[in-house]
Design a protein around this motif. Structure first.
Motif, PDB file in Angstrom:
ATOM      1  N   ARG A  23      12.268 -47.531 -27.483  1.00 41.10           N
ATOM      2  CA  ARG A  23      13.354 -46.875 -26.756  1.00 41.10           C
ATOM      3  C   ARG A  23      14.432 -46.315 -27.682  1.00 41.10           C
ATOM      4  NH1 ARG A  23      18.306 -48.077 -25.851  1.00 41.10           N
ATOM      5  NH2 ARG A  23      18.013 -50.259 -26.399  1.00 41.10           N
ATOM      6  N   ARG A  24      14.941 -47.120 -28.609  1.00 39.64           N
ATOM      7  CA  ARG A  24      16.048 -46.665 -29.465  1.00 39.64           C
ATOM      8  C   ARG A  24      15.643 -45.456 -30.310  1.00 39.64           C
ATOM      9  NH1 ARG A  24      17.061 -52.061 -29.024  1.00 39.64           N
ATOM     10  NH2 ARG A  24      15.830 -52.738 -30.779  1.00 39.64           N
ATOM     11  N   MET A  25      14.465 -45.505 -30.907  1.00 40.21           N
ATOM     12  CA  MET A  25      14.036 -44.380 -31.748  1.00 40.21           C
ATOM     13  C   MET A  25      13.792 -43.136 -30.899  1.00 40.21           C
ATOM     14  SD  MET A  25      13.682 -43.259 -34.698  1.00 40.21           S
ATOM     15  CE  MET A  25      13.575 -44.596 -35.829  1.00 40.21           C
ATOM     16  N   TYR A  26      13.247 -43.324 -29.717  1.00 36.45           N
ATOM     17  CA  TYR A  26      13.029 -42.177 -28.828  1.00 36.45           C
ATOM     18  C   TYR A  26      14.362 -41.532 -28.451  1.00 36.45           C
ATOM     19  CZ  TYR A  26      11.671 -39.396 -24.796  1.00 36.45           C
ATOM     20  OH  TYR A  26      11.492 -38.361 -23.910  1.00 36.45           O
TER      21      TYR A  26
ATOM     22  N   VAL B 204       6.460 -43.644 -24.699  1.00 30.93           N
ATOM     23  CA  VAL B 204       7.716 -44.343 -24.944  1.00 30.93           C
ATOM     24  C   VAL B 204       7.625 -45.729 -24.320  1.00 30.93           C
ATOM     25  CG1 VAL B 204      10.215 -44.288 -24.684  1.00 30.93           C
ATOM     26  CG2 VAL B 204       8.920 -42.131 -24.887  1.00 30.93           C
ATOM     27  N   VAL B 205       7.722 -46.754 -25.180  1.00 32.88           N
ATOM     28  CA  VAL B 205       7.623 -48.128 -24.723  1.00 32.88           C
ATOM     29  C   VAL B 205       9.028 -48.631 -24.413  1.00 32.88           C
ATOM     30  CG1 VAL B 205       6.906 -50.459 -25.342  1.00 32.88           C
ATOM     31  CG2 VAL B 205       5.564 -48.479 -26.127  1.00 32.88           C
ATOM     32  N   SER B 206       9.274 -48.897 -23.122  1.00 29.39           N
ATOM     33  CA  SER B 206      10.600 -49.358 -22.707  1.00 29.39           C
ATOM     34  C   SER B 206      10.529 -49.986 -21.325  1.00 29.39           C
ATOM     35  CB  SER B 206      11.584 -48.177 -22.681  1.00 29.39           C
ATOM     36  OG  SER B 206      12.819 -48.593 -22.144  1.00 29.39           O
ATOM     37  N   ARG B 207      11.274 -51.064 -21.169  1.00 30.21           N
ATOM     38  CA  ARG B 207      11.418 -51.660 -19.841  1.00 30.21           C
ATOM     39  C   ARG B 207      12.740 -51.246 -19.203  1.00 30.21           C
ATOM     40  NH1 ARG B 207       8.822 -56.607 -22.282  1.00 30.21           N
ATOM     41  NH2 ARG B 207       6.694 -56.490 -21.492  1.00 30.21           N
ATOM     42  N   SER B 208      13.632 -50.638 -19.991  1.00 32.42           N
ATOM     43  CA  SER B 208      14.941 -50.274 -19.449  1.00 32.42           C
ATOM     44  C   SER B 208      15.046 -48.801 -19.046  1.00 32.42           C
ATOM     45  CB  SER B 208      16.047 -50.619 -20.453  1.00 32.42           C
ATOM     46  OG  SER B 208      15.854 -49.919 -21.659  1.00 32.42           O
ATOM     47  N   LEU B 209      14.286 -47.921 -19.693  1.00 33.37           N
ATOM     48  CA  LEU B 209      14.334 -46.509 -19.305  1.00 33.37           C
ATOM     49  C   LEU B 209      13.658 -46.321 -17.948  1.00 33.37           C
ATOM     50  CD1 LEU B 209      13.408 -44.642 -22.621  1.00 33.37           C
ATOM     51  CD2 LEU B 209      15.651 -44.802 -21.536  1.00 33.37           C
TER      52      LEU B 209
ATOM     53  N   GLY C  54      11.582 -37.648 -21.267  1.00 30.24           N
ATOM     54  CA  GLY C  54      11.636 -36.197 -21.286  1.00 30.24           C
ATOM     55  C   GLY C  54      10.272 -35.538 -21.271  1.00 30.24           C
ATOM     56  N   PRO C  55      10.282 -34.233 -21.571  1.00 23.63           N
ATOM     57  CA  PRO C  55       9.052 -33.436 -21.544  1.00 23.63           C
ATOM     58  C   PRO C  55       7.997 -33.966 -22.512  1.00 23.63           C
ATOM     59  CG  PRO C  55      10.989 -32.056 -21.956  1.00 23.63           C
ATOM     60  CD  PRO C  55      11.442 -33.474 -21.978  1.00 23.63           C
ATOM     61  N   ASN C  56       6.746 -33.844 -22.097  1.00 19.32           N
ATOM     62  CA  ASN C  56       5.591 -34.205 -22.913  1.00 19.32           C
ATOM     63  C   ASN C  56       5.614 -35.672 -23.332  1.00 19.32           C
ATOM     64  OD1 ASN C  56       3.108 -33.403 -23.821  1.00 19.32           O
ATOM     65  ND2 ASN C  56       3.850 -32.575 -25.744  1.00 19.32           N
ATOM     66  N   ALA C  57       6.243 -36.522 -22.515  1.00 22.17           N
ATOM     67  CA  ALA C  57       6.334 -37.946 -22.817  1.00 22.17           C
ATOM     68  C   ALA C  57       5.896 -38.769 -21.612  1.00 22.17           C
ATOM     69  CB  ALA C  57       7.761 -38.316 -23.211  1.00 22.17           C
TER      70      ALA C  57
END
Length: 176
Positions: free
Chosen positions: A45-48, A79-84, A88-91
């Protein structure tokens, strides 16, 4: 079968901080070519959230910045995240069962898939999924920050070293 590669800029004392390590023209070209050649990227998440900077054109960008942005936008991203709640596009958002998702990507894709983010890389290392580690050493000592290895260091075997740009050395390792 795809190869999962974790690589980031790193200080001599082991920290990652994109703001503290300037990217000269040769290294920026290297990253652009690297991104252009990727099959895709898996982000924590942070890097994304940091990389989302490249989603929209900015008037102050040079031609090189636009070229990098175009390459980044083209590649598929997970994108690996439990909080988002959305990406965005193409993700594609990966909220759970990361091991099954990543094993599936490796099995059905060909080429390199980049892993972006030390915490995500630790999780994938713990699962035995990272195939290669690339440490881009900058001649900077930060003294603090986010470590490249966010946990116990895996046992690695040295593969190669490359000079990238004016003063960066890329060390490549594989799990031993």
């Amino acid at each position: 079968m795809a190869k999962l590669v974790f690589g980031m800029n790193q200080s001599l004392d082991g920290y990652v901080d994109h703001l503290a390590m300037p990217t000269g023209p040769a290294l920026f070209r290297h990253w652009t070519e690297h991104v252009r050649d990727l099959t895709g990227s898996v982000y924590g998440r942070r890097m994304y959230e940091i990389m989302r900077y490249w989603d929209e054109d900015r008037p102050e960008w040079s031609a090189e910045h636009r070229e990098f942005a175009a390459a980044w936008r083209r590649q598929p991203k997970w994108v690996v995240s439990r909080s988002l709640k959305s990406v965005g596009p193409n993700a594609t958002l990966v909220e759970d069962d990361i091991e099954t998702v990543i094993r599936g990507l490796k099995a059905r894709m060909v080429g390199e898939i980049a892993v972006s983010g030390p915490d995500l890389a630790r999780s994938l290392t713990d699962l035995g999924l990272v195939d290669e580690y690339r440490l881009y050493l900058h001649p900077v000592v930060l003294g603090r920050g986010k470590p490249f290895f966010a946990g116990p260091r895996p046992t690695l075997r040295f593969v190669s070293t490359d000079h990238v740009g004016e003063d960066v050395i890329r060390l490549t390792y594989v799990p031993a």
